[in-house]
Design a protein around this motif. Structure first.
Motif, mmCIF file in Angstrom:
data_model
loop_
_atom_site.group_PDB
_atom_site.id
_atom_site.type_symbol
_atom_site.label_atom_id
_atom_site.label_comp_id
_atom_site.label_asym_id
_atom_site.label_seq_id
_atom_site.Cartn_x
_atom_site.Cartn_y
_atom_site.Cartn_z
ATOM 1 N N TYR A 183 5.014 -7.211 4.979
ATOM 2 C CA TYR A 183 5.025 -8.745 5.082
ATOM 3 C C TYR A 183 6.360 -9.061 4.518
ATOM 4 C CZ TYR A 183 0.134 -6.671 3.926
ATOM 5 O OH TYR A 183 -0.820 -6.128 3.995
ATOM 6 N N GLU A 184 6.233 -10.303 4.958
ATOM 7 C CA GLU A 184 7.880 -11.069 5.366
ATOM 8 C C GLU A 184 7.744 -11.988 4.609
ATOM 9 O OE1 GLU A 184 9.656 -11.052 9.113
ATOM 10 O OE2 GLU A 184 7.924 -9.652 10.038
ATOM 11 N N ALA A 185 8.999 -12.556 4.545
ATOM 12 C CA ALA A 185 8.789 -14.140 3.479
ATOM 13 C C ALA A 185 9.283 -14.967 4.382
ATOM 14 C CB ALA A 185 9.866 -13.948 2.709
ATOM 15 N N PRO A 186 8.589 -15.910 3.806
ATOM 16 C CA PRO A 186 8.552 -17.796 4.420
ATOM 17 C C PRO A 186 9.565 -17.954 4.537
ATOM 18 C CG PRO A 186 7.614 -17.487 2.476
ATOM 19 C CD PRO A 186 7.964 -16.588 2.556
ATOM 20 N N VAL A 187 11.322 -17.903 2.982
ATOM 21 C CA VAL A 187 12.018 -18.888 3.195
ATOM 22 C C VAL A 187 13.177 -16.920 3.822
ATOM 23 C CG1 VAL A 187 14.136 -19.085 1.289
ATOM 24 C CG2 VAL A 187 11.053 -19.186 1.111
ATOM 25 N N GLY A 188 13.933 -17.554 4.666
ATOM 26 C CA GLY A 188 14.803 -16.995 5.304
ATOM 27 C C GLY A 188 16.025 -16.778 4.391
ATOM 28 N N LYS A 640 5.145 -18.116 10.366
ATOM 29 C CA LYS A 640 5.045 -16.563 9.119
ATOM 30 C C LYS A 640 4.262 -15.528 10.453
ATOM 31 C CE LYS A 640 5.109 -14.051 5.268
ATOM 32 N NZ LYS A 640 4.892 -14.572 3.702
ATOM 33 N N SER A 641 4.974 -14.861 10.284
ATOM 34 C CA SER A 641 4.498 -13.388 11.160
ATOM 35 C C SER A 641 3.325 -13.172 10.293
ATOM 36 C CB SER A 641 5.472 -12.441 11.265
ATOM 37 O OG SER A 641 5.998 -12.881 12.325
ATOM 38 N N THR A 656 -3.454 -8.987 8.566
ATOM 39 C CA THR A 656 -3.221 -10.138 8.377
ATOM 40 C C THR A 656 -2.721 -11.004 8.944
ATOM 41 O OG1 THR A 656 -2.578 -9.393 6.224
ATOM 42 C CG2 THR A 656 -2.343 -11.552 6.156
ATOM 43 N N ASP A 657 -4.032 -12.142 9.443
ATOM 44 C CA ASP A 657 -3.064 -13.147 10.067
ATOM 45 C C ASP A 657 -2.028 -14.286 9.528
ATOM 46 O OD1 ASP A 657 -5.283 -12.984 11.460
ATOM 47 O OD2 ASP A 657 -6.574 -14.147 10.901
ATOM 48 N N PRO A 658 -1.422 -14.652 11.374
ATOM 49 C CA PRO A 658 0.399 -15.748 10.201
ATOM 50 C C PRO A 658 -0.019 -16.773 9.891
ATOM 51 C CG PRO A 658 -0.057 -14.752 13.026
ATOM 52 C CD PRO A 658 -1.071 -14.461 12.219
ATOM 53 N N GLU A 659 0.791 -16.970 9.027
ATOM 54 C CA GLU A 659 0.483 -18.335 8.431
ATOM 55 C C GLU A 659 1.487 -19.674 8.846
ATOM 56 O OE1 GLU A 659 2.097 -16.873 3.924
ATOM 57 O OE2 GLU A 659 3.290 -17.641 4.810
ATOM 58 N N VAL A 660 0.979 -20.484 9.154
ATOM 59 C CA VAL A 660 0.971 -21.841 10.304
ATOM 60 C C VAL A 660 1.627 -23.201 9.006
ATOM 61 C CG1 VAL A 660 0.563 -23.287 12.003
ATOM 62 C CG2 VAL A 660 -0.171 -21.154 12.761
ATOM 63 N N ALA A 661 2.336 -23.156 9.162
ATOM 64 C CA ALA A 661 2.839 -24.854 8.400
ATOM 65 C C ALA A 661 3.021 -25.845 9.193
ATOM 66 C CB ALA A 661 4.006 -24.297 7.567
#
Length: 885
Positions: A183-188, A640-641, A656-661
């Protein structure tokens, strides 16, 4: 209407200099900036000199030298040391005389801040993005060396440094809130133009920094993948063709010892320069070990080095090569037990608890320790984090464009063994991990020259990021007595044969879960600025990403333990006692799930993969009312992937589905009071669809009819206002401020796991809709001040203070009532003394001056564990000596 020119890297103000228009105002700003300190980048002039294609080395050094000399002469005149402007002290004309004359003593200006928030040097006040900037000089002054230090100086940013695998930077209340390398972070996090997909990249000290920039809101059309909430952009200082040498030694509380140093200069005149920086830090921690183990936790034992080369093989080509290594070996994985309530929050008695288990007769009347800053662990093994990296950045000025290639490699190794039970008994060493990560990336970018009615950037990006991860659990001879149910314990503790089985039930058993998540990502991106009138600009960007996620998983039993049937037969144990011991163990060598787990999770290695695409979009109009007022708005879509994980109970894959902002911003940037006051205000509204977090989903194959997974909450909303600014009260005194009102809430989250502390019989799902996100205070405020005053004999006395305020927040990921933290103020301060030339300085500093006790993470109780908290940094005081040549 008079047509205004578009500013280069620094404000284009009055000057007759042929290469740098506006030298008079620029030098004034630079001089004032140095006096007011921490708000501004002490290397803005270097960034200006390097804007666009890099000049030939001789011209570059000459211009930097002129600016440095002018700046130094202005400093000395204010301190009463320098000769009259235009002379070198011996009556001859100074090379920088004209520039020095421009630095008027009665001019106080703080507008010349340069940022790289859009992959090119631009004046902060001209960039239509909410950005906070902390200069390298301020970080050195404040002895800020890690991510937590940086977050206390930025607007609407929080940081939780738990360990290399679980550190998190959050913007507007959202960071990485699920565990696991999948799981990746939404803050790069970007370090020297290289995107870092692994949170462990930030687990180190950062000496010799040029600046830290925090760009808030989706930045994916230019700055890396998964940057749906923003970017932490870290820039180190570049090699110099002018020799530079500095060293700093620090001693302080809890036996702190830190040494840093930098060497830079030419290797081949006008063609090749180097820069070498290093650090080494040791010190005791703020959590004390009791009983037979006197080790401390949260200690410091880390070091690192960075070697850079800057090559100028031709007038239109530059190459920057960076090699770096860092290592930490620290007792870091410990959250002290603080309480173990006898009742649930609804008042019902809990029955079996951590305390009732550990006070059984087996443990001889042992009383567990519940203190904030003390632990009684018997097993102490430092966690190890090692990282190595290399990058090559090549810039080629080609037909009015800059072609950039950034090739990078990074690896990280993390090893941890934890005392899960936090007692002096040999119960369980579990949750430890061994992680090996490596990444390769390539970015090719074409950037047009700034100015005129149209400019753009476009490029291609490729990334491979792979992990080999093993988490393990090792049980000891006291584990059976602890994990047994009350009936099992009563059956086995009644005689010697049963007690022997009780000890052997888990002793020596060892399980390991292995995962190997991989990401292969490709992207094409572009962003342009169209200045369709003299004041109005439209910025638009697009990024298309193609990704493949793969993961392999296996669950292994390395240590099966003793043969309980044979042992029971040999010592005369009853059939009921043998059955009880086997039930405690469970798994493939016992009955039921027990502590080893269900049979379903064991088996051959399993594979899963998933491919997906993502589109990020930016549309941002801005309008320049005048040179001191910028209005802007933006609408952006960031992605976010998703992830391929595993259900650890039975080894089935979980996608787990991607996050879309979807993000809306509306802001203004103001330079007021003859640019003595900078005030930037921004309104934001971000809706995040399919927010990645823990979820309870139906599953007819389980006893309860549901399953806990890492899934997606339907919707999260972030809404609020942010402000950033600085005020030059005088040439000696400056204020810096930033803050936010942030409503970060679950908008639709009806299938959340319920905190275990609610009641004995929990509902299958809890509705967290409308609840505040964990680690997301509603109000934050940063306030800093610096005072610099000549005291005679060419010496300068300086003092600074920084206060970071956060309102009440819940720091438990499951929003347990035990996770609430009251509002807090964390204050850092210092005082320094040294010559105006900066040749040396002695400083006294304090972090968390008033020793505020606060937690950054909370775990609630279960039947096997107590309430525990991970504490923030306690007060530390230090004395430092720095020398520069």
């Amino acid at each position: 209407m008079t047509k205004t020119s578009h500013p280069p890297a620094v404000p284009a103000l009055r000057s007759t200099h042929p290469r740098f228009p506006g030298r008079r105002r620029l030098l004034s700003g630079l001089v004032a900036r140095t006096l007011v300190g921490g708000m501004l980048s002490a290397t803005a002039f270097a960034a200006a000199a390097q804007q666009g294609p890099i000049s030939p080395a001789a011209e570059l050094d000459a211009e930097i030298g002129q600016l440095e000399q002018a700046l130094e002469e202005a400093r000395k005149r204010r301190a009463g040391l320098a000769p009259a402007a235009g002379t070198d002290g011996a009556g001859s004309t100074s090379p920088a005389a004209g520039a020095a004359d421009a630095a008027d003593d009665d001019v106080v200006s703080i507008d010349a801040v340069v940022v790289r928030a859009r992959n090119r040097e631009e004046r902060l006040q001209d960039v239509p993005i909410p950005v906070s900037v902390v200069s390298g000089r301020e970080l050195e002054r404040d002895h800020a060396v890690n991510i937590s230090d940086f977050a206390r100086r930025a607007t609407n940013v929080q940081a939780a440094e738990l360990n290399s695998r679980r550190s998190s930077v959050s913007i507007r209340g959202v960071g990485k809130n699920v565990n696991g390398e999948e799981y990746e972070a939404p803050v790069g996090v970007i370090i020297d133009n290289v995107f870092q997909p692994y949170v462990g990249a930030s687990w180190t000290n950062f000496p010799d920094l040029e600046s830290i920039e925090i760009a808030r809101g989706p930045q994916g059309t230019l700055l890396g993948k998964n940057t749906t909430l923003g970017v932490l952009n870290i820039s180190t200082r570049k090699p110099s063709f002018t020799p530079q040498y500095s060293a700093e030694a620090t001693v302080g509380s809890r036996d702190l010892k830190r040494i840093t140093g930098t060497l830079s200069g030419p290797l081949v005149e006008n063609a090749l320069a180097y820069r070498f920086s290093f650090f080494n830090e040791t010190g005791e921690g703020s959590i004390d070990g009791q009983g037979q183990n006197k080790s401390t936790w949260y200690d410091r034992n880390r070091s690192g080095a960075r070697l850079q080369f800057l090559a100028l093989p031709a007038d239109d080509v530059s190459a920057r090569v960076i090699l770096h290594h860092a290592r930490a070996r620290e007792n870091i994985n410990m959250s002290p037990n603080v309480s173990d309530p006898a009742a649930f929050l609804d008042g019902a008695p809990r029955g079996i608890t951590f305390t009732s288990r550990i006070t059984r007769g087996w443990f001889g009347g042992y009383q567990p320790l519940f203190e904030k800053f003390k632990v009684d662990a018997d097993y102490v093994t430092p966690s190890i984090d090692e990282q190595n990296g290399a990058s090559v950045e090549i810039n080629w000025n080609l037909a009015g464009h800059t072609l950039t290639s950034i090739t990078a490699y990074k690896d990280n190794r993390f090893v941890a063994d934890n005392d899960f039970d936090k007692t002096r008994w040999d119960i369980r060493r579990g949750g430890g991990a061994r992680t090996a990560q490596r990444q390769f990336s390539e970015e090719i970018r074409l950037t047009s020259r700034q100015g005129g009615s149209f400019d753009y950037q476009t490029g291609l990006y490729a990334l491979y990021n792979g992990f080999n991860n093993e988490t393990h659990t090792v049980f000891g001879r006291d584990a059976g007595a602890f994990y047994a149910s009350n009936p099992q314990y009563a059956t086995l503790s009644q005689n010697a044969a049963g007690r022997e089985l009780l000890a052997a039930s888990l002793d020596g058993t060892y399980t390991a879960q292995k995962r190997s998540p991989e990401t292969t990502s490709f992207a094409a991106f572009g962003q342009f600025n169209w200045r369709f009138t003299e004041q109005a600009t439209l910025t638009a960007g697009l990024r298309q990403t193609w990704e493949r996620k793969k993961n392999t998983w296996s669950y292994l039993l390395y240590g099966p333990g003793a043969d309980l049937d044979a042992l029971g037969a040999a010592n005369g144990a009853s059939a009921a006692q043998i059955a009880a011991a086997k039930a405690i163990r469970g798994g493939p060598t016992g009955t039921g799930a027990g502590q080893i787990g269900s049979l379903a999770r064991f088996g051959p290695k399993r594979h899963a993969d998933n491919s997906d695409t993502a589109t990020s979009v930016l549309l941002s109009p801005s309008y320049k009312l005048d040179d001191d007022t910028l209005l802007y708005a933006s609408v952006a879509r960031g992605v976010k992937s998703g992830a391929v994980g595993w259900n650890t109970a039975d080894g089935t894959p979980n996608v787990t589905d991607p996050e879309v902002a979807i993000d809306f911003e509306l802001g203004t940037k103001l330079s007021l009071l003859e640019r003595r006051l900078i005030l930037n205000v921004n309104l934001f509204n971000t809706d995040i669809k399919d927010f990645q977090t823990d979820q309870v989903v139906p599953d007819a194959g389980t006893a309860t009819g549901v399953r806990n997974i890492i899934g997606n909450a339907r919707k999260v909303r972030l809404r609020g206002v942010e402000f950033d600014g600085a005020f030059a009260v005088s040439q000696a005194f400056t204020l810096r401020f930033g803050g936010a009102v942030n409503h970060a809430r679950y908008k639709d989250y009806k299938d959340a796991p319920c905190p275990s502390d609610l009641a004995a019989s929990l509902p299958l799902q809890c509705d967290f809709s409308g609840r505040q996100l964990p680690g997301a205070p509603k109000y934050t405020l940063n306030l800093g001040a610096e005072y610099r005053q000549p005291v005679g004999q060419g010496l300068i006395l300086s003092a600074h203070v920084n206060n970071s305020y956060s309102s009440k927040q819940n720091v438990a990921l499951n929003l347990s009532e035990h996770g609430w933290e009251s509002s807090r103020n964390i204050t850092d301060a210092g005082i320094g003394f040294g010559p105006a030339s900066g040749a040396w300085q002695i400083s006294l500093f304090a972090k968390n001056l008033f020793d505020v006790e606060y937690a950054v993470d909370t775990s609630t109780f279960t039947g096997n564990s107590a309430v525990s908290k991970r504490w923030g940094e306690r007060r530390s005081v230090g004395l430092s000596f720095r020398a520069s040549l």
